[in-house]
Design a protein around this motif. Structure first.
Motif, short mmCIF file in Angstrom:
data_model
loop_
_atom_site.label_atom_id
_atom_site.label_comp_id
_atom_site.label_asym_id
_atom_site.label_seq_id
_atom_site.Cartn_x
_atom_site.Cartn_y
_atom_site.Cartn_z
N HIS A 224 0.83 -1.21 0.00
CA HIS A 224 0.00 0.00 0.00
C HIS A 224 0.86 1.25 0.00
CE1 HIS A 224 -3.44 2.54 0.68
NE2 HIS A 224 -2.81 3.09 1.68
N ALA A 225 1.85 1.29 0.85
CA ALA A 225 2.73 2.46 0.92
C ALA A 225 3.49 2.64 -0.39
CB ALA A 225 3.70 2.33 2.09
N ARG A 226 3.89 1.55 -1.00
CA ARG A 226 4.61 1.62 -2.27
C ARG A 226 3.71 2.15 -3.37
NH1 ARG A 226 5.49 -2.04 -6.54
NH2 ARG A 226 4.17 -3.52 -5.45
N HIS A 227 2.45 1.72 -3.39
CA HIS A 227 1.52 2.18 -4.41
C HIS A 227 1.21 3.68 -4.23
CE1 HIS A 227 0.90 -1.66 -6.21
NE2 HIS A 227 0.49 -2.21 -5.07
N VAL A 228 1.07 4.10 -3.01
CA VAL A 228 0.81 5.52 -2.75
C VAL A 228 2.00 6.36 -3.20
CG1 VAL A 228 0.47 7.23 -0.92
CG2 VAL A 228 -0.82 5.10 -0.89
N GLU A 229 3.19 5.89 -2.96
CA GLU A 229 4.40 6.62 -3.39
C GLU A 229 4.47 6.67 -4.92
OE1 GLU A 229 7.54 8.99 -3.18
OE2 GLU A 229 6.36 8.32 -1.45
N GLN A 230 4.13 5.57 -5.59
CA GLN A 230 4.12 5.57 -7.06
C GLN A 230 3.07 6.53 -7.60
OE1 GLN A 230 3.56 1.48 -8.14
NE2 GLN A 230 5.75 1.04 -8.12
N LEU A 231 1.90 6.57 -6.97
CA LEU A 231 0.86 7.51 -7.39
C LEU A 231 1.34 8.95 -7.24
CD1 LEU A 231 -2.38 5.93 -5.92
CD2 LEU A 231 -1.84 6.29 -8.32
N ARG A 232 2.02 9.23 -6.16
CA ARG A 232 2.55 10.57 -5.92
C ARG A 232 3.57 10.94 -7.00
NH1 ARG A 232 4.14 10.16 -0.53
NH2 ARG A 232 1.96 10.45 -0.02
N LEU A 233 4.43 10.00 -7.34
CA LEU A 233 5.44 10.26 -8.37
C LEU A 233 4.80 10.48 -9.74
CD1 LEU A 233 8.41 10.35 -9.27
CD2 LEU A 233 8.27 7.88 -9.58
N HIS A 234 3.84 9.63 -10.12
CA HIS A 234 3.17 9.79 -11.41
C HIS A 234 2.39 11.10 -11.45
CE1 HIS A 234 4.46 5.96 -12.75
NE2 HIS A 234 3.61 5.24 -12.02
#
Length: 62
Positions: free
Chosen positions: A23-33
Motif C-alpha cells: 500500500h505504501a509503495r503504491h501511494v508513493e508511485q501515485l505521488r510520483l506519477h
C-alpha cells in the motif's frame, strides 16, 4: 502516465483495506506519477508563455 495513475488508484483501492507494505509503495508511485503529469502540464504552459515573449529566440536560448 494518466493510465498508470488510473491503474495505481485501482490497485491502491483494492489493497486499502488490508494495509500491507505494498500500500505504501503504491501511494508513493501515485505521488510520483501525479507529480510527473503536473510538471509536464506546467512546463507546457511555461514554454507557451516564453515563446510568446521571446518568439523564435527561445529556440536559441534553449
Amino acid at each position: 502516465m494518466p493510465t498508470d495513475i488510473g491503474i495505481g488508484l485501482l490497485i491502491a483501492m483494492l489493497v486499502r483495506g488490508e494495509r500491507t507494505d505494498n500500500h505504501a509503495r503504491h501511494v508513493e508511485q501515485l505521488r510520483l506519477h501525479g507529480f510527473t503529469v503536473l510538471a509536464f502540464c506546467v512546463g507546457g504552459v511555461l514554454v507557451v508563455i516564453a515563446y510568446k515573449a521571446l518568439g523564435a529566440l527561445l529556440l536559441l536560448v534553449l
